[in-house]
Write an enzyme that holds these catalytic residues in place. Structure first.
Site, mmCIF file in Angstrom:
data_model
loop_
_atom_site.group_PDB
_atom_site.id
_atom_site.type_symbol
_atom_site.label_atom_id
_atom_site.label_comp_id
_atom_site.label_asym_id
_atom_site.label_seq_id
_atom_site.Cartn_x
_atom_site.Cartn_y
_atom_site.Cartn_z
ATOM 1 N N ASP A 178 0.839 -1.199 0.000
ATOM 2 C CA ASP A 178 0.000 0.000 0.000
ATOM 3 C C ASP A 178 0.881 1.259 0.000
ATOM 4 O O ASP A 178 0.611 2.223 -0.724
ATOM 5 C CB ASP A 178 -0.891 -0.030 1.254
ATOM 6 C CG ASP A 178 -2.149 0.817 1.111
ATOM 7 O OD1 ASP A 178 -2.526 1.138 -0.030
ATOM 8 O OD2 ASP A 178 -2.747 1.139 2.153
ATOM 9 N N HIS A 276 -5.708 -5.780 1.267
ATOM 10 C CA HIS A 276 -5.754 -4.546 0.463
ATOM 11 C C HIS A 276 -4.395 -4.265 -0.203
ATOM 12 O O HIS A 276 -4.303 -4.101 -1.413
ATOM 13 C CB HIS A 276 -6.170 -3.389 1.383
ATOM 14 C CG HIS A 276 -6.054 -2.033 0.773
ATOM 15 N ND1 HIS A 276 -7.009 -1.517 -0.064
ATOM 16 C CD2 HIS A 276 -5.080 -1.084 0.871
ATOM 17 C CE1 HIS A 276 -6.637 -0.298 -0.451
ATOM 18 N NE2 HIS A 276 -5.474 -0.021 0.093
HETATM 19 ZN ZN ZN Z 1 -4.535 1.903 0.017
#
Ligand code: ZN
Length: 376
Positions: A178, A276
């Protein structure tokens, strides 16, 4: 789409205070005192055993009256309503989130609903959500519902690195996936408005660049420290990159294709088990291909992602035989109206995004073949 309202102001936002260090939870009272004396603590049963009890005993020693709400596991409107009622009944004067992304997003929304301040205590460094004034809500069946944008960022973000070092290393790696997107995406949307509705500041650009530098310098070392369950300077640096640098960077820098492709990928059933940041990692390779970076530069990013076991090919994502029509569906969703792919100052359409995804997979396979890379 890039800057529809011709905004001319630069805008940078952040939490009021960021604290990080080993056993930081034991010193929480010192940092939380300005927020109130009767917090509502939101955490699930697993996190309660890992860090909740320690936090409550540290706060009670300092005469806080803590009321606990057991988080049900999904960040939904119903859960926000239920916990808001608990907070009202307990006359809580601020909210504490202890746990992962869904706990944090629920707590931020509860606090905003009640007009209270929120302290965010993440127990993993798996996303850049803690510092932001944004929450994502889901429907009870787990499907995306909506984004919530708040007027203020959390009053304080406090990260206990001893707790983070004991979490599974996969979380830290996902956080790096991320965080690696932060500089790449901010670079791709220089002229558009950021998540806060303003233009990028020099401060934000410096933060994004530093975030990437820290990952390349310490990422692998931190991942190994996490496997050993220990806090080292490399781990501290990467926790900060994943949480603070990436958090400030994405909110005031903006997101682009990497996150839009991530959002599209949620439509593929086989990818539901991925975190994610794992999907964003592949989205970042797509972003770089879309940006047309030189091969040598692309190699550097792929090498880094592989070094912390993040996926750079369809096979590593767990979809070796993905069909063209499935990829087209992902590209269509990534190009939906309002998606962040439109923040980019270049021609974008479904075919171009589809090409970037297949190009990313091809580049990843080529790199692994050239380097004789094998997953252990
Ligand atoms: Zn993100």
């Amino acid at each position: 789409m890039v800057n529809p309202n011709n905004v001319t102001e630069r805008l940078f936002r952040s939490p009021s205070k960021y604290v990080q260090g080993p056993y930081a939870i034991q010193n929480a009272a010192k940092y939380l005192t300005p927020l109130g004396k009767a917090p509502l603590l939101i955490c699930d049963d697993v996190v309660w055993g890992i860090a909740g009890k320690d936090l409550v005993s540290a706060l009670e020693k300092a005469a806080f009256k803590v009321h606990r709400a057991v988080f049900g596991g999904e960040a939904t409107r119903e859960e926000v309503d239920r916990i808001s009622t608990l907070a009202r009944d307990a006359a809580s004067d601020f909210v504490i989130a202890l746990g992962g992304g869904k706990t944090i997003d629920t707590a931020k929304t509860v606090a905003a609903t009640l007009g209270l301040q929120v302290a965010v205590l993440p127990t993993t460094a798996s996303t850049d959500a803690p510092c932001s004034a944004i929450a994502v809500l889901y429907r009870p069946e787990g499907v995306y519902d909506c984004y919530r944008l708040f007027d203020s960022n959390p009053a304080i973000v406090l990260v206990d690195t001893t707790v983070v070092a004991r979490a599974p290393p996969r979380f830290l790696a996902a956080g790096m996936g991320d965080a690696l997107a932060t500089n790449v995406e901010a670079r791709a949307c220089r002229t558009s408005t950021n998540c806060a509705g303003g233009l990028q500041t020099e401060a934000c650009r410096a933060v994004c660049e530093r975030c990437e530098e820290v990952l390349f310098r310490y990422g692998r070392q931190a991942y190994e420290a996490n496997k050993a369950g220990v806090v080292t300077p490399a781990l501290e640096a990467v926790v900060e990159a994943n949480t603070l640098l990436s958090g400030l960077g994405f909110e005031s820098g903006g997101v682009a294709a990497a996150h839009a492709i991530h959002n599209g990928m949620t439509a593929i059933e086989e990818l539901h088990g991925l975190l994610h940041g794992e999907k964003v990692a592949f989205g970042t390779v797509c972003q770089l291909v879309l940006d047309g970076v030189p091969a040598s530069e692309l190699d550097g990013y792929i090498d880094f992602l592989l070094s912390v076991d993040l996926p750079v090919t369809f096979e590593l994502l767990g979809i070796p035989n993905v069909k063209d029509e499935e990829l087209r569906r992902v590209a269509e969703l990534a190009c939906a109206e309002g998606e962040t792919v439109w923040a980019m100052d270049r021609v974008i359409n479904v075919d171009i995004v589809l090409g970037a995804m297949k190009g990313a997979d091809a580049a990843g396979r080529d790199y692994m073949r050239r380097k004789g890379w094998k997953r252990d």
